[in-house]
Write a protein that holds these residues in place. Structure first.
Motif, short mmCIF file in Angstrom:
data_model
loop_
_atom_site.label_atom_id
_atom_site.label_comp_id
_atom_site.label_asym_id
_atom_site.label_seq_id
_atom_site.Cartn_x
_atom_site.Cartn_y
_atom_site.Cartn_z
N VAL A 131 75.64 13.67 33.78
CA VAL A 131 74.40 13.86 34.52
C VAL A 131 73.32 14.35 33.58
O VAL A 131 73.56 15.26 32.76
CB VAL A 131 74.59 14.87 35.68
N LEU A 132 72.13 13.74 33.67
CA LEU A 132 70.96 14.24 32.95
C LEU A 132 70.26 15.26 33.85
O LEU A 132 69.93 14.95 35.00
CB LEU A 132 70.00 13.11 32.60
N ALA A 133 70.02 16.45 33.33
CA ALA A 133 69.43 17.54 34.12
C ALA A 133 68.03 17.85 33.60
O ALA A 133 67.85 18.16 32.42
CB ALA A 133 70.31 18.78 34.04
N PHE A 134 67.04 17.77 34.50
CA PHE A 134 65.64 18.01 34.14
C PHE A 134 65.12 19.16 35.00
O PHE A 134 65.05 19.04 36.23
CB PHE A 134 64.78 16.77 34.41
N ALA A 135 64.73 20.25 34.39
CA ALA A 135 64.08 21.36 35.10
C ALA A 135 62.66 21.45 34.56
O ALA A 135 62.35 22.24 33.65
CB ALA A 135 64.84 22.67 34.89
N PHE A 136 61.76 20.63 35.10
CA PHE A 136 60.39 20.57 34.60
C PHE A 136 59.62 21.82 34.98
O PHE A 136 59.82 22.39 36.07
CB PHE A 136 59.68 19.33 35.16
N ARG A 137 58.71 22.20 34.10
CA ARG A 137 57.88 23.36 34.38
C ARG A 137 56.95 23.09 35.55
O ARG A 137 56.67 23.98 36.36
CB ARG A 137 57.07 23.73 33.13
N ASP A 138 56.45 21.85 35.67
CA ASP A 138 55.57 21.47 36.77
C ASP A 138 56.16 20.22 37.43
O ASP A 138 55.68 19.11 37.21
CB ASP A 138 54.16 21.20 36.25
N PRO A 139 57.21 20.37 38.24
CA PRO A 139 57.90 19.19 38.79
C PRO A 139 57.03 18.35 39.70
O PRO A 139 57.18 17.13 39.74
CB PRO A 139 59.09 19.80 39.55
N GLU A 140 56.11 18.96 40.45
CA GLU A 140 55.28 18.18 41.37
C GLU A 140 54.38 17.21 40.60
O GLU A 140 54.05 16.14 41.10
CB GLU A 140 54.42 19.13 42.22
N GLU A 141 53.99 17.59 39.39
CA GLU A 141 53.13 16.74 38.57
C GLU A 141 53.93 15.66 37.86
O GLU A 141 53.47 14.51 37.73
CB GLU A 141 52.38 17.61 37.55
N VAL A 142 55.12 15.99 37.41
CA VAL A 142 55.90 15.06 36.58
C VAL A 142 56.72 14.10 37.41
O VAL A 142 56.82 12.90 37.08
CB VAL A 142 56.81 15.85 35.62
N LEU A 143 57.30 14.57 38.50
CA LEU A 143 58.24 13.74 39.26
C LEU A 143 57.51 12.79 40.21
O LEU A 143 57.66 12.84 41.43
CB LEU A 143 59.22 14.62 40.02
N THR A 144 56.69 11.92 39.64
CA THR A 144 56.05 10.87 40.41
C THR A 144 57.03 9.73 40.60
O THR A 144 58.03 9.63 39.88
CB THR A 144 54.79 10.38 39.68
N PRO A 145 56.77 8.83 41.55
CA PRO A 145 57.72 7.72 41.76
C PRO A 145 57.99 6.90 40.51
O PRO A 145 59.13 6.53 40.24
CB PRO A 145 57.01 6.89 42.85
N GLU A 146 56.93 6.60 39.71
CA GLU A 146 57.18 5.78 38.52
C GLU A 146 57.95 6.54 37.45
O GLU A 146 58.78 5.96 36.73
CB GLU A 146 55.86 5.24 37.95
N ASN A 147 57.72 7.86 37.34
CA ASN A 147 58.47 8.65 36.37
C ASN A 147 59.95 8.76 36.75
O ASN A 147 60.82 8.83 35.88
CB ASN A 147 57.86 10.04 36.22
N LYS A 148 60.23 8.80 38.04
CA LYS A 148 61.63 8.82 38.48
C LYS A 148 62.35 7.55 38.02
O LYS A 148 63.52 7.60 37.63
CB LYS A 148 61.71 8.95 40.00
#
Length: 646
Positions: A611-628
């Motif tokens: 599993v790749l684990a991502f704990a972004f500092r600003d998840p609302e900004e980074v986890l857009t549909p295209e970034n997913k």
């Protein structure tokens, strides 16, 4: 005759059709079968029919249990349910209410052949593993257990707007259409509307004191007829898809339509997700590929949280419905949209209908004028939309023009004091400064207006005869024409530069995650090197903490990652679920969304390697549909590399 035409003429299936069948078979390998009982309204008998079929299958020797059934106190339904084994639901208290949910873990431990789970579109209680019940069912199917479930037509994502327009009631709980298209069987449970109204008055659908009110409002004859027609039409679409798949796989000849491609242009607004659903219905009608595009202008760089949520929700809806999403910035929305349409062979464009007083100034009108050879569809929101008057007026005067006017005034004052010190040709060069600045910083229209105004002021103040617009020296006229040409050329180059630079910046993550990662993974020959390479590329994707989790005795552990990655027991549970089910979970998803991390399984050929684990500092900004999609691509490339070395 090309290869595809020759194969079709010989009566053999096309390779891409066989590949689609093979991919579907691989996806369904080891999964349980899904049967959906579909009705056009409550009370048509979905749960009763499901229980009858379950008892029949039990009589054939199959192991059938109830995971969750809602009988609404109906005596006949209660009698059927009492004859089947039931797994007790999980109970939880929420704001003074006792909520019941199917016990997923108990069902997985019991492992029946068929489990009944009612009310497919239900939203799970807060704190549950998933947000929606259909996601619970997906997990059960993935474990190899078949599921029978029920749903009404108004809960299907693409039909939500149509039903709301007819009934005046919008349901908040919906299920993506892709869930239905993956079902093994959809059974339409249908009774005449008058019979349903008789059942309502008899108290067989709701309790008696609610029946008359329900009949008068939602269950009017005209509403029920319309809902019944929508349900029948949806079933026809599902059947048509199944028929086409079968015909293509077996090379059965038929009148295949020419390929269509639909481009849907959306802006951040309250009706963006409605427009996406309407686009899906249109694409489904034409059997067309469809793309949802959002082009952000410079004035939209700082969207409010509400606008960003509108846009992200619409993009997520497009992903759930199987559409492709594209987001980037550009200075000229009509120009960029038409350019994209030409480059990607788009045959249809869907836009929101222009509203207000600026219909001829709106981007929609300009796209219509420039879209030669492309069909245009205009979407009208199903609900009333209030637009402030200042948003309806054409924006002839804006901040850019005000800044240009100030620059023109400053250089004119400077030239006035220098008129007896320097020559007219040097003064003309100084007067050119606002034109160049406007061309570099602003859009083409602003630059040309700045050039014309600057020319007129220079002619009026500094060209003989003074304080008139008359030109006696034709050299000045040539210079003035040069002004406009310079403004046009520089602004064109600057506009393209402003378009390309944000695109390059936004493409860096994609290039790094796909192209460079693919090249780096090709050159590694050991398992640990693959994990190290993935971790290195994960760190380049954004700010935060990252880790690659791999299975070991007792669960998942950090193989390589940041020392400070927050792998608490709660986060470890979410990661383990993603690993065991082969699906993304955690922050930014509908599965265990209250976690800190976003967990993407590395899965290929049915095997999950980690599993790749991502704990972004600003998840609302980074986890857009295209970034997913990019993160899932990274995980898939890693899984392919691990499959190669093992």
């Amino acid at each position: 005759m090309n290869t595809a035409e020759r194969i079709a003429e010989e009566g053999r299936p096309l390779p891409e059709d066989l590949l689609a069948v093979a991919e579907r078979a691989e996806q369904r390998a080891g999964k349980g079968q899904l049967t959906i009982y579909l009705g056009y309204a409550a009370g048509v008998g979905k749960t009763y029919a499901m229980l009858e079929d379950a008892l029949s299958h039990r009589g054939d020797g199959l192991d059938v249990v109830i995971g969750y059934v809602e009988t609404h106190g109906r005596a006949e339904t209660n009698a059927l349910a009492a004859r089947l084994e039931a797994i007790p639901p999980v109970r939880s208290d929420y704001r003074g209410l006792t909520l019941r949910e199917p016990d997923i873990d108990a069902i997985l431990r019991r492992r029946p052949q068929i489990v009944l789970i009612d009310e497919l579109a239900h939203t799970d209680a807060p704190g549950s593993r998933h947000i929606k019940r259909y996601q619970d069912i997906e997990e059960i199917l993935h474990a190899g257990i078949s599921v029978y479930t029920t749903v009404n037509i108004q809960h299907i994502e693409s039909q939500n707007d149509i039903v709301a327009q007819i009934t005046g009631i919008r349901v908040a709980e919906t299920v993506p259409d892709t869930f239905f298209y993956d079902a093994d069987e959809i059974r339409l449970i249908d009774i005449p509307p008058e019979e349903l109204r008789i059942r309502l008055r008899a108290g067989k659908v709701y309790v008696r004191d609610m029946a008359e009110q329900a009949v008068r409002r939602f269950f009017s004859v005209e509403n029920l007829l319309a809902l019944r027609q929508i349900a029948l039409r949806f079933m026809a679409q599902v059947t048509d898809r199944q028929m086409l798949t079968c015909m293509r796989a077996r090379a059965i000849p038929g009148p295949w339509p020419a390929g269509e491609r639909l481009l849907v242009g959306i802006r951040p607004g309250p009706t963006a997700d409605q427009m996406v659903r309407a686009a899906y219905r249109l694409a489904d009608r034409f059997r067309a590929d469809w793309i949802v595009i959002s082009i952000g202008t410079e004035s939209e760089q700082n969207l409010t949280d509400r606008e960003r949520r509108w846009l992200n929700d619409a993009m997520e809806t497009a992903r759930n419905l199987g559409g492709r999403i594209v987001r980037y910035r550009g200075g000229d929305v009509p120009g960029e949209l038409i350019r994209y349409a030409r480059q990607h062979n788009v045959t249809m464009i869907m836009l929101g209908k222009p509203r207000g007083l600026d219909i001829f100034y709106s981007p929609v009108y300009r796209i219509m004028v420039r879209s030669k050879g492309i069909d245009i569809f205009l979407y009208e929101p199903k609900a009333a939309v209030s637009i402030p008057i200042h948003r309806q007026l054409p924006q002839f005067v804006n901040l850019n023009l005000i800044i240009s006017a100030i620059l023109i005034a400053l250089v004119t004052i400077l030239n006035y004091f220098l008129r007896n010190v320097i020559s007219s040709s040097n003064m003309l060069i100084i007067q050119l400064i606002p034109v160049v600045a406007a061309a570099l910083l602003f859009r083409r229209g602003t630059a040309i207006i700045t050039a014309i105004v600057s020319i007129l002021i220079f002619d009026f103040v500094f060209v003989v005869p003074y304080y008139t617009l008359t030109i006696t020296d034709w050299e000045y006229f040539i210079s003035f024409v040069g002004y406009v040409v310079i403004a046009f050329i520089i602004s064109g180059l600057a506009t393209r530069l402003r378009y390309l630079l944000p695109q390059i910046r936004r493409s860096e993550a994609t290039v790094e995650a796909v192209t460079v990662l693919s090249r780096d993974l090709v050159n590694v020959a050991h398992r640990q090197e693959i994990f190290d390479t993935l971790y290195r590329h994960m760190k380049q994707f954004g700010e935060g903490a990252f880790a690659v989790l791999t299975p070991d005795t007792g669960g998942l552990f950090v193989n390589v990652g940041d020392p400070g990655y927050p792998l608490t027991p709660k986060e470890r549970t979410i990661a383990r679920w993603a690993f065991e089910n082969g699906r993304t979970a955690g922050r930014g998803t509908d599965t265990l969304p209250m976690g800190i991390g976003h967990y993407v399984p590395m899965k290929a050929s049915g095997v999950t390697f980690g599993v790749l684990a991502f704990a972004f500092r600003d998840p609302e900004e980074v986890l857009t549909p295209e970034n997913k999609d990019i993160l899932q691509t990274m995980a898939y490339l890693g899984a392919l590399a691990l499959e190669r070395v093992e």
